[in-house]
Design an enzyme around this catalytic site. Structure first.
Site, PDB file in Angstrom:
ATOM      1  N   LYS A  87       0.808  -1.219   0.000  1.00 51.48           N
ATOM      2  CA  LYS A  87       0.000   0.000   0.000  1.00 51.48           C
ATOM      3  C   LYS A  87       0.846   1.277   0.000  1.00 51.48           C
ATOM      4  O   LYS A  87       0.427   2.303  -0.506  1.00 51.48           O
ATOM      5  CB  LYS A  87      -0.927   0.019   1.229  1.00 51.48           C
ATOM      6  CG  LYS A  87      -1.968  -1.082   1.256  1.00 51.48           C
ATOM      7  CD  LYS A  87      -3.168  -0.700   0.477  1.00 51.48           C
ATOM      8  CE  LYS A  87      -4.332  -1.674   0.481  1.00 51.48           C
ATOM      9  NZ  LYS A  87      -4.243  -2.937   1.136  1.00 51.48           N
ATOM     10  N   GLU A 109      -9.730   6.355   2.759  1.00 51.97           N
ATOM     11  CA  GLU A 109     -10.596   5.356   3.377  1.00 51.97           C
ATOM     12  C   GLU A 109      -9.717   4.178   3.760  1.00 51.97           C
ATOM     13  O   GLU A 109      -8.631   4.016   3.224  1.00 51.97           O
ATOM     14  CB  GLU A 109     -11.660   4.889   2.375  1.00 51.97           C
ATOM     15  CG  GLU A 109     -11.195   3.786   1.411  1.00 51.97           C
ATOM     16  CD  GLU A 109     -10.083   4.233   0.461  1.00 51.97           C
ATOM     17  OE1 GLU A 109      -9.949   5.446   0.227  1.00 51.97           O
ATOM     18  OE2 GLU A 109      -9.347   3.351  -0.041  1.00 51.97           O
ATOM     19  N   SER A 375       1.972  -9.744  -0.667  1.00 49.63           N
ATOM     20  CA  SER A 375       1.601  -8.319  -0.592  1.00 49.63           C
ATOM     21  C   SER A 375       1.766  -7.676   0.776  1.00 49.63           C
ATOM     22  O   SER A 375       1.855  -6.451   0.867  1.00 49.63           O
ATOM     23  CB  SER A 375       0.161  -8.141  -1.084  1.00 49.63           C
ATOM     24  OG  SER A 375      -0.712  -8.998  -0.373  1.00 49.63           O
TER      25      SER A 375
END
Ligand SMILES: *Cc1c(COP(=O)(O)O)cnc(C)c1O
Length: 393
Positions: A87, A109, A375
């Site tokens: 991210k 968000e 990830s």
């Protein structure tokens, strides 16, 4: 493949209220300019290296490979990036863009809190104000991440509408944006109206670019398979994108089958959804016959979303990528398998990809190569996994 209005074949677009159009136009223009700006990318690369810790390693998982007894499995270690997941790549790119646009107030968000933490970190580093919308249910499930965000100076706003999860947090962030057009909305995946799906992909494509260089350096050839989990689809498209023209590399996205596709309690719009519109973009979504968005379920909060990035819908229909789904139970197996064979505790999201890759590897010969996008790391999931395994902490 992607046209001027932000479509990928039939998918994508800008299905938003009139009042948002000028703001999206401003963002599209700013991004188009940044895309051709060498200084912008130099800044992105320098901070990716010195702040995020890139390049992340590509690691030959010998223990896991031996356990499966077939294809060689490599892991792209996004779990080692700053804040613990991929991210940060997108948060950094968009943070730099917001700064370039002269924006000072950033909204985001978050579901499990990983994107919120990445956004909070980047905003603290760049000196920007950060407000994170988070569903009440997730605030309770992921209280540690709420605390992390607050420690980094972000304001976390609890959303109590709807199912009180990610979908509702996005609704609330869009509402904020409509009333505050000077704000920058730092969206966390390849979803939402154009230009987000292509822009977020471009920032995440660093994963695939590095992977390609690393696998060529280590094995002198391209992999046979690339496997990644799909929530909104950003880590998957990030590793797929630089390989799209390498037709011999098979791209496999793994959605969350939750309690089983037949149970209806899952989060697999590509496997079991229909075409519709959610959060400003046309794509496969989970909806009822009246077009109402359905409740979803996954043991991993990061995959628990009823929509998916429009580029994945295009890749599915054009068959350039294949999509499968893995259940909660199977993901928990993958989660434990990686810990035992490699001493790596993955996040529950990529545990879905690990499980599927391990199954595949068993029936492939030793010459074949599978790359899995790992990830994120599993620290955030300790409580959930302990509970699922019936362990009292
Ligand atoms: C958020 C998250 C995901 C799911 O989001 P995508 O946009 O599909 O990548 C997957 N893995 C981790 C570790 C995450 O934090």
């Amino acid at each position: 493949m992607k046209d001027e209005r932000g479509y990928f074949g039939d998918y994508g677009g800008q299905f938003v209220p009139e009042t948002l159009m000028p703001v999206l136009d401003e963002l599209s223009q700013a991004y188009r300019k940044a895309k051709d700006d060498k200084d912008f990318w130099r800044q992105f690369e320098t901070l990716s290296r010195d702040y995020s810790g890139r390049p992340t390693p590509l690691y030959l998982a010998k223990g896991l490979t031996q356990h499966c007894g077939g294809a060689r499995i490599f892991l792209k270690r996004e779990d080692l990036a700053h804040t613990g997941a991929h991210k940060i790549n997108n948060a950094l790119g968009q943070g730099l863009l917001a700064k370039k646009m002269g924006k000072r107030r950033i909204i985001a968000e978050t579901g499990a809190g990983q994107h919120g933490v990445a956004a909070a970190a980047v905003c603290a580093m760049l000196g920007l104000d950060c407000i994170v919308y988070m569903g009440e249910e997730d605030v309770q499930r992921q209280s540690l991440n709420v605390f992390r965000m607050r420690l980094m100076g972000a304001e976390v706003r609890t959303v109590s509408s709807g199912s009180r999860t990610l979908k509702d947090a996005i609704n609330e962030a869009i509402r904020d944006w409509v009333t505050n057009p000077d704000t920058y909305y730092l969206l966390g995946s390849v979803v939402g109206p154009a230009p987000y799906p292509a822009m977020v992909r471009d920032f995440q494509a660093v994963i695939g670019k590095e992977t390609k260089e690393q696998i060529l350096a280590q094995t002198k050839r391209l992999p046979n398979y690339i496997v990644a989990c799909v929530g909104g689809g950003s880590n998957a498209i990030g590793i797929f994108y630089p390989f799209l023209d390498d037709k011999d590399v098979r791209l496999i996205g793994v959605e969350a089958a939750g309690r089983g596709i037949e149970s209806g309690q899952h989060a697999a719009p590509l496997m079991a959804g229909t075409v519709g519109v959610l959060h400003g973009t046309k794509s496969y979504v989970l909806q009822d016959e009246g077009g109402q968005i359905r409740e979803t379920h996954s043991v991993s909060a990061g995959l628990d979303y009823p929509g998916v990035g429009p580029e994945h819908s295009y890749l599915k229909d054009s068959r350039r990528a294949e999509y499968v789904a893995v259940t909660d139970q199977e993901a928990l197996e993958g989660f434990q398998l990686l810990g035992k064979t490699e001493g790596i505790v993955p996040a529950l999201e990529p545990a879905h990809a690990i499980y599927h890759a391990a199954q595949m590897a068993k029936s492939l010969d030793k010459e074949q190569i599978i790359v899995v996008n790992l990830s994120g790391r599993g620290d955030k999931d300790m409580d959930i996994v302990a509970k699922e395994l019936g362990v009292e902490l």
